[in-house]
Design a protein around this motif. Structure first.
Motif, short mmCIF file in Angstrom:
data_model
loop_
_atom_site.label_atom_id
_atom_site.label_comp_id
_atom_site.label_asym_id
_atom_site.label_seq_id
_atom_site.Cartn_x
_atom_site.Cartn_y
_atom_site.Cartn_z
N MET A 103 25.82 43.13 27.06
CA MET A 103 27.24 42.88 26.90
C MET A 103 28.02 43.72 27.92
O MET A 103 27.82 44.92 28.02
N PRO A 104 28.91 43.09 28.67
CA PRO A 104 29.64 43.84 29.70
C PRO A 104 30.64 44.83 29.08
O PRO A 104 31.08 44.67 27.95
N SER A 105 30.99 45.81 29.88
CA SER A 105 32.01 46.78 29.47
C SER A 105 33.33 46.05 29.21
O SER A 105 33.57 44.96 29.72
N LYS A 106 34.19 46.71 28.45
CA LYS A 106 35.47 46.12 28.04
C LYS A 106 36.28 45.60 29.23
O LYS A 106 36.89 44.53 29.15
N ASN A 107 36.30 46.34 30.32
CA ASN A 107 37.15 45.97 31.46
C ASN A 107 36.38 45.32 32.61
O ASN A 107 36.94 45.10 33.69
N TYR A 108 35.12 44.97 32.39
CA TYR A 108 34.28 44.41 33.46
C TYR A 108 34.93 43.20 34.12
O TYR A 108 35.04 43.13 35.34
N TRP A 109 35.36 42.23 33.31
CA TRP A 109 35.87 40.98 33.88
C TRP A 109 37.18 41.19 34.63
O TRP A 109 37.43 40.54 35.65
N LYS A 110 38.02 42.12 34.14
CA LYS A 110 39.26 42.44 34.86
C LYS A 110 38.94 43.02 36.23
O LYS A 110 39.49 42.59 37.25
N VAL A 111 38.06 44.02 36.24
CA VAL A 111 37.71 44.69 37.50
C VAL A 111 37.08 43.70 38.46
O VAL A 111 37.40 43.67 39.65
N LYS A 112 36.15 42.88 37.96
CA LYS A 112 35.48 41.89 38.82
C LYS A 112 36.49 40.92 39.42
O LYS A 112 36.45 40.63 40.61
N GLU A 113 37.41 40.44 38.60
CA GLU A 113 38.41 39.49 39.10
C GLU A 113 39.29 40.14 40.16
O GLU A 113 39.55 39.55 41.21
N TRP A 114 39.75 41.36 39.90
CA TRP A 114 40.61 42.04 40.86
C TRP A 114 39.88 42.29 42.17
O TRP A 114 40.47 42.16 43.24
N PHE A 115 38.59 42.62 42.09
CA PHE A 115 37.80 42.83 43.31
C PHE A 115 37.60 41.50 44.04
O PHE A 115 37.78 41.41 45.26
N ASP A 116 37.24 40.47 43.30
CA ASP A 116 37.01 39.15 43.91
C ASP A 116 38.27 38.60 44.58
O ASP A 116 38.19 37.92 45.60
N LEU A 117 39.42 38.88 43.99
CA LEU A 117 40.70 38.42 44.56
C LEU A 117 41.23 39.36 45.64
O LEU A 117 42.31 39.14 46.18
N GLN A 118 40.47 40.41 45.92
CA GLN A 118 40.82 41.42 46.92
C GLN A 118 42.10 42.18 46.57
O GLN A 118 42.80 42.68 47.44
N VAL A 119 42.39 42.24 45.27
CA VAL A 119 43.49 43.08 44.80
C VAL A 119 43.01 44.54 44.80
O VAL A 119 43.77 45.44 45.11
N TRP A 120 41.75 44.72 44.42
CA TRP A 120 41.12 46.04 44.43
C TRP A 120 40.07 46.08 45.52
O TRP A 120 39.38 45.09 45.76
#
Length: 45
Positions: A1-18
């Motif tokens: 099971m992914p960490s609570k914020n995994y999907w947020k962080v992944k999305e922000w990285f994929d969108l080059q926000v982070w």
């Protein structure tokens, strides 16, 4: 099971926000694990 914020962080990285440094900081803050860092960035923590 992914960490609570995994999907947020992944999305922000994929969108080059982070960049890799911000994702690394998410590990420091306990938002994601070192393993998840590798899954998101493709690089070893």
């Amino acid at each position: 099971m992914p960490s609570k914020n995994y999907w947020k962080v992944k999305e922000w990285f994929d969108l080059q926000v982070w960049n890799e440094d911000r994702v690394r900081n998410a590990v420091v803050k306990g938002w994601i694990t070192k393993k998840e860092f590798k899954e998101i960035t493709g690089k070893d923590y």
